[in-house]
Design a protein around this motif. Structure first.
Motif, PDB file in Angstrom:
ATOM      1  N   CYS A  14      56.028  34.310  51.475  1.00  0.00           N
ATOM      2  CA  CYS A  14      56.060  34.441  50.015  1.00  0.00           C
ATOM      3  C   CYS A  14      56.973  33.391  49.392  1.00  0.00           C
ATOM      4  O   CYS A  14      56.703  32.884  48.295  1.00  0.00           O
ATOM      5  CB  CYS A  14      56.510  35.847  49.601  1.00  0.00           C
ATOM      6  N   GLU A  42      48.598  31.753  46.668  1.00  0.00           N
ATOM      7  CA  GLU A  42      48.613  33.148  47.089  1.00  0.00           C
ATOM      8  C   GLU A  42      49.078  33.222  48.537  1.00  0.00           C
ATOM      9  O   GLU A  42      48.689  32.399  49.363  1.00  0.00           O
ATOM     10  CB  GLU A  42      47.205  33.776  46.994  1.00  0.00           C
ATOM     11  N   TYR A  44      49.204  35.191  52.208  1.00  0.00           N
ATOM     12  CA  TYR A  44      48.468  36.125  53.074  1.00  0.00           C
ATOM     13  C   TYR A  44      49.334  36.408  54.291  1.00  0.00           C
ATOM     14  O   TYR A  44      49.639  35.512  55.065  1.00  0.00           O
ATOM     15  CB  TYR A  44      47.087  35.548  53.436  1.00  0.00           C
ATOM     16  N   ASP A  48      48.385  42.462  56.388  1.00  0.00           N
ATOM     17  CA  ASP A  48      47.754  42.413  55.066  1.00  0.00           C
ATOM     18  C   ASP A  48      46.246  42.523  55.245  1.00  0.00           C
ATOM     19  O   ASP A  48      45.621  41.632  55.811  1.00  0.00           O
ATOM     20  CB  ASP A  48      48.163  41.066  54.439  1.00  0.00           C
ATOM     21  N   GLN A 170      54.560  36.025  38.907  1.00  0.00           N
ATOM     22  CA  GLN A 170      54.094  36.658  40.140  1.00  0.00           C
ATOM     23  C   GLN A 170      53.210  37.835  39.771  1.00  0.00           C
ATOM     24  O   GLN A 170      53.629  38.703  39.003  1.00  0.00           O
ATOM     25  CB  GLN A 170      55.291  37.122  40.984  1.00  0.00           C
ATOM     26  N   THR A 172      49.199  40.123  41.018  1.00  0.00           N
ATOM     27  CA  THR A 172      48.302  40.488  42.119  1.00  0.00           C
ATOM     28  C   THR A 172      47.298  39.368  42.368  1.00  0.00           C
ATOM     29  O   THR A 172      47.001  38.574  41.481  1.00  0.00           O
ATOM     30  CB  THR A 172      47.539  41.784  41.775  1.00  0.00           C
ATOM     31  N   ARG A 173      46.760  39.365  43.576  1.00  0.00           N
ATOM     32  CA  ARG A 173      45.845  38.297  43.977  1.00  0.00           C
ATOM     33  C   ARG A 173      44.446  38.499  43.391  1.00  0.00           C
ATOM     34  O   ARG A 173      44.086  39.589  42.956  1.00  0.00           O
ATOM     35  CB  ARG A 173      45.801  38.226  45.513  1.00  0.00           C
ATOM     36  N   GLY A 179      43.882  45.280  49.820  1.00  0.00           N
ATOM     37  CA  GLY A 179      45.199  44.703  49.563  1.00  0.00           C
ATOM     38  C   GLY A 179      45.353  44.188  48.142  1.00  0.00           C
ATOM     39  O   GLY A 179      46.208  43.356  47.861  1.00  0.00           O
ATOM     40  N   GLU A 181      46.580  45.489  45.572  1.00  0.00           N
ATOM     41  CA  GLU A 181      47.776  45.890  44.812  1.00  0.00           C
ATOM     42  C   GLU A 181      48.966  44.962  45.073  1.00  0.00           C
ATOM     43  O   GLU A 181      49.894  44.908  44.270  1.00  0.00           O
ATOM     44  CB  GLU A 181      48.204  47.314  45.180  1.00  0.00           C
ATOM     45  N   SER A 182      48.936  44.254  46.196  1.00  0.00           N
ATOM     46  CA  SER A 182      50.099  43.440  46.561  1.00  0.00           C
ATOM     47  C   SER A 182      50.267  42.232  45.641  1.00  0.00           C
ATOM     48  O   SER A 182      49.334  41.458  45.469  1.00  0.00           O
ATOM     49  CB  SER A 182      49.947  42.959  48.005  1.00  0.00           C
ATOM     50  N   TRP A 184      51.168  39.095  45.454  1.00  0.00           N
ATOM     51  CA  TRP A 184      51.504  37.897  46.211  1.00  0.00           C
ATOM     52  C   TRP A 184      50.807  36.653  45.685  1.00  0.00           C
ATOM     53  O   TRP A 184      50.528  35.718  46.406  1.00  0.00           O
ATOM     54  CB  TRP A 184      51.210  38.124  47.697  1.00  0.00           C
TER      55      TRP A 184
END
Length: 197
Positions: A14, A42, A44, A48, A170, A172-173, A179, A181-182, A184
């Motif tokens: 990250c 992004e 990964y 994940d 920052q 969500t993808r 995934g 919600e993350s 990143w």
DNA sequence: CTCTGGATTGAC
DNA sequence: TCAATCCAGAGG
């Protein structure tokens, strides 16, 4: 400007995704250099579910488990190539997807690669991962697994001053189902080349 | 071997 | 909103 060293890609993934913002993506072509400022990335990560490496090493994702500072290029939807930069030590399958860049050098060739008209605005050239790869001529055949820390190579990232924290966002993808919600995804606030939908 | 579903894009 | 277009990866 100097090429980002391999240690850069050994940081937490990250952190790499965040710090890649503002750095310069360079592609040397026989017709001349192409360059752009990275404005959207992004991460990964291990564990994940959205990552190609989620189920462990496979033929396709093997570059992700290889040494840091190499490219992982794959074909998405049978149509578009995607550029990732491998992070973490050998055996760890993590990477950063380069989603968008603000073109700074070789605009005519970048437009030609994308089959855009000569007067197309700069923001349309690489405002998405598929567009970016097409504009820079990045394909699996040419670059999957290739070293991006070699100053005499055809693909590399140059160091540049860090982007101030208040100019980074920052969230969500994009475009994933698992995934989702993350948070990143990272991008430079107000940059016109950041992808949108 | 067959089948399903994408880390997208641009046209309709 | 949808097709394009390929192939990795899972399941038989």
């Amino acid at each position: 400007m100097t090429v980002l060293p391999r240690e850069f890609y050994l940081q937490e993934t990250c952190a790499v995704a965040r710090e890649l913002l503002g750095k310069t993506l360079v592609r040397q072509t026989p017709e001349g250099p192409l360059a752009g400022t990275i404005v959207e990335t992004e991460a990964y990560l291990t564990g994940d579910p959205a990552s190609h490496a989620f189920r462990g090493p496979t033929p396709r994702n093997s570059p992700m488990f290889g040494p840091p500072g190499h490219a992982y290029v794959y074909l998405s939807y049978g149509v578009h190539e995607m550029l990732n930069l491998v992070t973490g030590p050998v055996g760890v399958g993590e990477a950063v997807l380069i989603r968008a860049a603000w073109p700074t050098e070789g605009l005519p060739l970048l437009r030609a690669n994308r089959r855009l008209p000569p007067d197309a605005p700069a923001r349309e050239i690489a405002s998405g991962p598929g567009k970016l790869a097409q504009a820079f001529g990045i394909t699996r055949a040419l670059f999957n697994g290739s070293d991006i820390c070699n100053p005499s190579g055809q693909l590399m990232v140059l160091d540049a001053p860090p982007v101030p924290g208040e100019e980074m966002v920052q969230t969500t993808r994009i475009g994933i189902t698992k995934g989702a919600e993350s948070p990143w995804r990272y991008y430079i606030k107000d940059n016109p080349a950041v992808s949108r939908r």
